[in-house]
Each structure stands twice: as structure tokens, then as C-alpha cells.
Motif scaffolding. Structure first.
Motif, PDB file in Angstrom:
ATOM      1  N   LYS A  61       0.811  -1.293  -0.183  1.00  0.00           N
ATOM      2  CA  LYS A  61      -0.118   0.029  -0.015  1.00  0.00           C
ATOM      3  C   LYS A  61       0.739   1.225   0.028  1.00  0.00           C
ATOM      4  CE  LYS A  61      -3.606  -0.256   2.731  1.00  0.00           C
ATOM      5  NZ  LYS A  61      -4.725  -0.180   3.582  1.00  0.00           N
ATOM      6  N   THR A  62       1.900   1.348   0.685  1.00  0.00           N
ATOM      7  CA  THR A  62       2.884   2.500   0.924  1.00  0.00           C
ATOM      8  C   THR A  62       3.535   2.715  -0.471  1.00  0.00           C
ATOM      9  OG1 THR A  62       3.037   2.183   3.192  1.00  0.00           O
ATOM     10  CG2 THR A  62       4.947   3.607   2.241  1.00  0.00           C
ATOM     11  N   VAL A 102       2.332   9.579  -5.842  1.00  0.00           N
ATOM     12  CA  VAL A 102       2.791  10.926  -5.393  1.00  0.00           C
ATOM     13  C   VAL A 102       4.186  11.275  -6.269  1.00  0.00           C
ATOM     14  CG1 VAL A 102       3.296  12.295  -3.527  1.00  0.00           C
ATOM     15  CG2 VAL A 102       1.626  10.875  -3.341  1.00  0.00           C
ATOM     16  N   MET A 103       5.016  10.407  -5.986  1.00  0.00           N
ATOM     17  CA  MET A 103       6.375  10.538  -6.749  1.00  0.00           C
ATOM     18  C   MET A 103       6.042  10.984  -8.344  1.00  0.00           C
ATOM     19  SD  MET A 103       8.659  11.403  -4.683  1.00  0.00           S
ATOM     20  CE  MET A 103       9.910  11.371  -5.857  1.00  0.00           C
ATOM     21  N   LEU A 139       7.228  14.344 -10.252  1.00  0.00           N
ATOM     22  CA  LEU A 139       8.122  14.041 -11.443  1.00  0.00           C
ATOM     23  C   LEU A 139       7.509  14.421 -12.678  1.00  0.00           C
ATOM     24  CD1 LEU A 139      10.049  10.735 -10.509  1.00  0.00           C
ATOM     25  CD2 LEU A 139      10.885  13.400 -10.330  1.00  0.00           C
ATOM     26  N   SER A 140       6.050  14.197 -12.839  1.00  0.00           N
ATOM     27  CA  SER A 140       5.621  14.693 -14.203  1.00  0.00           C
ATOM     28  C   SER A 140       5.465  16.202 -14.135  1.00  0.00           C
ATOM     29  CB  SER A 140       4.188  14.167 -14.233  1.00  0.00           C
ATOM     30  OG  SER A 140       4.265  12.753 -14.049  1.00  0.00           O
ATOM     31  N   LEU A 141       5.113  16.858 -12.949  1.00  0.00           N
ATOM     32  CA  LEU A 141       4.915  18.196 -13.031  1.00  0.00           C
ATOM     33  C   LEU A 141       6.383  19.188 -13.246  1.00  0.00           C
ATOM     34  CD1 LEU A 141       2.644  18.671  -9.749  1.00  0.00           C
ATOM     35  CD2 LEU A 141       2.113  19.211 -12.106  1.00  0.00           C
ATOM     36  N   ALA A 184      10.871  16.784   0.199  1.00  0.00           N
ATOM     37  CA  ALA A 184      10.079  16.756   1.504  1.00  0.00           C
ATOM     38  C   ALA A 184       9.388  15.315   1.281  1.00  0.00           C
ATOM     39  CB  ALA A 184       9.241  17.685   1.385  1.00  0.00           C
ATOM     40  N   VAL A 185       8.690  14.901   0.089  1.00  0.00           N
ATOM     41  CA  VAL A 185       8.073  13.641   0.031  1.00  0.00           C
ATOM     42  C   VAL A 185       8.841  12.576   0.412  1.00  0.00           C
ATOM     43  CG1 VAL A 185       6.708  12.360  -1.392  1.00  0.00           C
ATOM     44  CG2 VAL A 185       6.366  14.777  -1.410  1.00  0.00           C
TER      45      VAL A 185
END
Length: 216
Positions: free
Chosen positions: A39-40, A47-48, A52-54, A167-168
Motif C-alpha cells: 500500500k505504501t 505521488v512521486m 516528477l510529471s509536474l 520533502a516527500v
């Protein structure tokens, strides 16, 4: 930080003392502590992937492509289940029935509690910034100035999105590392704090302005 410093630190704290108070278990805590690796991994990877896409694509494109991929997956699954139900002549109904019937409305009590916490934190932050910028305590304001000066270099090295990515990564790695090495980290952090407090005490004692304010 020699032997004397370690002994001084050991005497100043109890065996059960820690710089980190245990957090009550919850879904977020379970995620960042990797209680369920699969799950993690999915959450962290998702999220990563978005962050990274952004870094290479605009926010609108990332949201559009992500939503389109999700919609394509749900439509494909819905068509597949309908075909299987027709072939097997079953009456399973809508494949997402449980999710559609799930209550996703935010409870008003929780929203009010969260709003109160946010407002309280904002008021506390404004009060602290006012105290620092208006030099209520000279040493604290100097330390704040040093922090701002360091942030100028940090801003020159990284942009905002890079800091969010770091931070993530830290959020999903440092808590687990600390949990596995709590005793050693507490010891060395305590030694650093002791040294910093000693230095700041000497600086305060040497400042004439601070001495005048205490005398008054």
C-alpha cells in the motif's frame, strides 16, 4: 563533543526521554512507516510519479492525463464486467456499487475542527513572525535572520517543486530510519542541542543589549 559533553547530556535526560513522541496509529502513520509495504509503495510511487510529471509537464496536462487514464481504466473494467455477466448470465450488478454507495461527504464536525486548528496555527505563526521581525528578543531575531540567509542559498540551489519532491522522499524515509535508530539519533541530537544552547547562552551573556533588558 567529547566525553564530558556526552556525560552531561546523559545526566540531563531520563532513560525514557525522547525527542520524538510516539504518534497514535492511523492510516497516514501506517503509510509513512511502511506498515503495509504494498500500500505504501503504491501511494509513494503515485505521488512521486505526479510530482516528477509536474517537473516536465504543466499541472493542467498532468491532471488531465491522470484523470483520463483513471477514466479509461474504470470504463474498461465496467465493460469487461458487463460482458462477463452477460456470458455467465449472472446478476452481480454494477462493479463499483460498493464505492458508489460509500459516504464520501466530509463530516461538518471534522471540518470545523480542522478549520479551528488551521486558524490557531496561523495566529500563532503571525504572532511569532511579529515577535521576530520587531526584535522582541535580539538573539532570536538574529537566529531567524541566519535562517533566512540560509534559505536564500537553498532557493538558489533548488526550486519549489524540487523541495516538495525532497520533502516527500524525506517523509517516507526519515520516520522509518528514526524508528530503527532512535537511541543513537536521540543521543547525538541531544549533544548538538546542548552545545548550541551553551553557545547561545554565552552569546546572550556577552550582548550588552540583552543584559540591559534583564537589568530593567
Amino acid at each position: 563533543m567529547g566525553r564530558k559533553s556526552r556525560e552531561k547530556f546523559a545526566r540531563s535526560r531520563s532513560p525514557d526521554d525522547s525527542f520524538y513522541e510516539p504518534i497514535e496509529r492511523g492510516p497516514v502513520v501506517d503509510l509513512i512507516y511502511w506498515r503495509n509495504v504494498k500500500k505504501t509503495g503504491v501511494v509513494f510511487g503515485g505521488v512521486m510519479g505526479i510530482l516528477l510529471s509536474l517537473a516536465y509537464i504543466s499541472l493542467i496536462s498532468v491532471v488531465s492525463y491522470t484523470s483520463l487514464a483513471l477514466l479509461t481504466g474504470t470504463i474498461t473494467f465496467r465493460v469487461y464486467k458487463n460482458i462477463m455477466q452477460a456470458v455467465q448470465k449472472s446478476q452481480d450488478g454494477h462493479p463499483f456499487k460498493d464505492i458508489l454507495e460509500m459516504d464520501t461527504n466530509l463530516p461538518q464536525e471534522k471540518v470545523h475542527e480542522a478549520t479551528d486548528v488551521i486558524v490557531k496555527q496561523m495566529n500563532s505563526t503571525v504572532t511569532e513572525l511579529k515577535r521576530l521581525f520587531l526584535v522582541e528578543d535580539l538573539v532570536d531575531s538574529v537566529k531567524f535572520g541566519c535562517l533566512l540567509w540560509c534559505l536564500t542559498y537553498l532557493g538558489a540551489w533548488f526550486n519549489g517543486l524540487t523541495l516538495v519532491i525532497l520533502a516527500v522522499v524525506a517523509l517516507f524515509s526519515l520516520p522509518k530510519v528514526y524508528e530503527q535508530n532512535q537511541a543513537q539519533i536521540d543521543q547525538y541530537v541531544g549533544l548538538v542541542r546542548t552545545q548550541v544552547n551553551d553557545v547561545m547562552s554565552k552569546v546572550k551573556a556577552a550582548l550588552p543589549i540583552g543584559n540591559k533588558e534583564k537589568a530593567q
